[in-house]
Enzyme design. Sequence first.
Site, PDB file in Angstrom:
ATOM      1  CB  VAL A  11      -1.160   0.469   1.119  1.00  0.00           C
ATOM      2  CG1 VAL A  11      -1.843   0.851   1.409  1.00  0.00           C
ATOM      3  CG2 VAL A  11      -1.552  -1.310   1.095  1.00  0.00           C
ATOM      4  CD  GLU A  49       7.157   2.200  10.618  1.00  0.00           C
ATOM      5  OE1 GLU A  49       7.478   1.610   9.353  1.00  0.00           O
ATOM      6  OE2 GLU A  49       5.965   2.375  11.194  1.00  0.00           O
ATOM      7  CB  CYS A  54       6.725  -2.992  11.488  1.00  0.00           C
ATOM      8  SG  CYS A  54       7.124  -0.914  12.152  1.00  0.00           S
TER       9      CYS A  54
END
Length: 485
Positions: free
Chosen positions: A235, A253, A287
Amino acid sequence: MSCYRELHKNFINGEWIEGSSGRFLVDMNPYNGEKIAEFQLASIDDLDHAYQSADQARWEWGKVNPYKQREILESAVTYIQANREDITEIIIAELGGTRLKANFEIGLVIDILKEAATYPLRMEGKILPSPVDGKENRLYRKPVGVVGVISPFNFPFFLSMKSVAPAIGAGNGVVLKPHEETPITGGTLIAKIFEEAGVPKGLVNVLVTDIEEIGDTFVQHPIPSVISFTGSTTVGRHIGQKAIQHFKKPLLELGGNSAFIILDDADLDYAVEAATFSRFTHQGQICMSANRILVHRSLYEEFNRKFKEKVSSLKVGDPKEIDTVIGPVMNKKQAERLEEMIQLAIKEGATPLLKGRIDGTLVHPTILIDVSSHMCVAQEELFGPVVTVVPFDTDEEAVAFANHTHYGLSGAVHTSNIDRGVQLAQQIETGMIHVNDITINDEPIVAFGGEKYSGIGRLNGEWSLEEFTTMKWISVNRSKRVFPY
């Protein structure tokens, strides 16, 4: 939290309003499937209203004395501290975070707000000399204008605030679109906090909507100058392309595939503890989580034994219970994706050292060994309680394996020789890496961001101030120039 049912509307131009799309979003508890709230989604017209409101309000915000701006941002901290238990309940209910995770996230939010509160007093300029006689060059630090923020579901309170608060502190208006899975924690809760803190009407706007409703308009709208996105690399690539096409600066990020490296001289027991935290905090939905644990062959068997024992002891279940370590993943689709990746890895030759069962959204821990660098589980981000453990023989081999990925966000190196650890860390292609620590680190004054497919730009401290401002050159000629014609 008794008041989260009040946070089921969009917040535009200082008003709590229903969206005008005609479509609805039901906000569900990922652990028990209970309905938390229902939203009428915002439309493209609502989005335009939000951006127009932010654009107008930023001028009013710019007239507020910087010391008063700081006071307002500090009031947001006070509000969070006064309502900490209620916010904890929201995090547990809406995203399945454990109480430990909720307190960790709230602490991060408070830290970033305190840092952002210093920005109004740090909008410094410069006076520079000129080669032209009698001329003075002035550089003014100015807000970029309006910032569009798109946040994810895993740490929505913090990862929304990480862009929203610094953008406001630097003098900008903001429009925030939280993830559809966490519209309260990542969105309307933040609107409530800034409403109570006293920001001007329209400065902060929150839209609960989805891509089906607004398409790329959030990014392509003519008003925002910066689009800050936290989420998947797939995305993020699309958002970055659309932002650049419309001359907006993208801050991205994105995903990670962090390597946790244990050298032959490491404190093994400590490394086991750190690796466990690095992988299984918030069900591995971070993440920066350690996806690949690389262990020197001399420690490999002992590490596996201790690691399996430690991970097997982690309680999986209801995130409301104080001793739960692993709660639900965000939805059943995510759980099914993890199961597919595990089965593919086994088909490719991996061996489950520990194979956890899947009960709806509860994914019990899985540890995979006999993993090669080309396997999907070694190349892709494992956004859940699944981890790989790989042996290596030399430091060079560890570096090569760690770098054999498109990602470059975080990492860790464990060794009793600090200089050796730092030397090895320098060779890892990643934006952040930590010696004798966990892979999950985020501090308010230290540059945060990734390399390669893990993102573009840096946030926190002076870096956020730089990203959300621009420099304007005004020159003053105190004499008359001599022209050649």
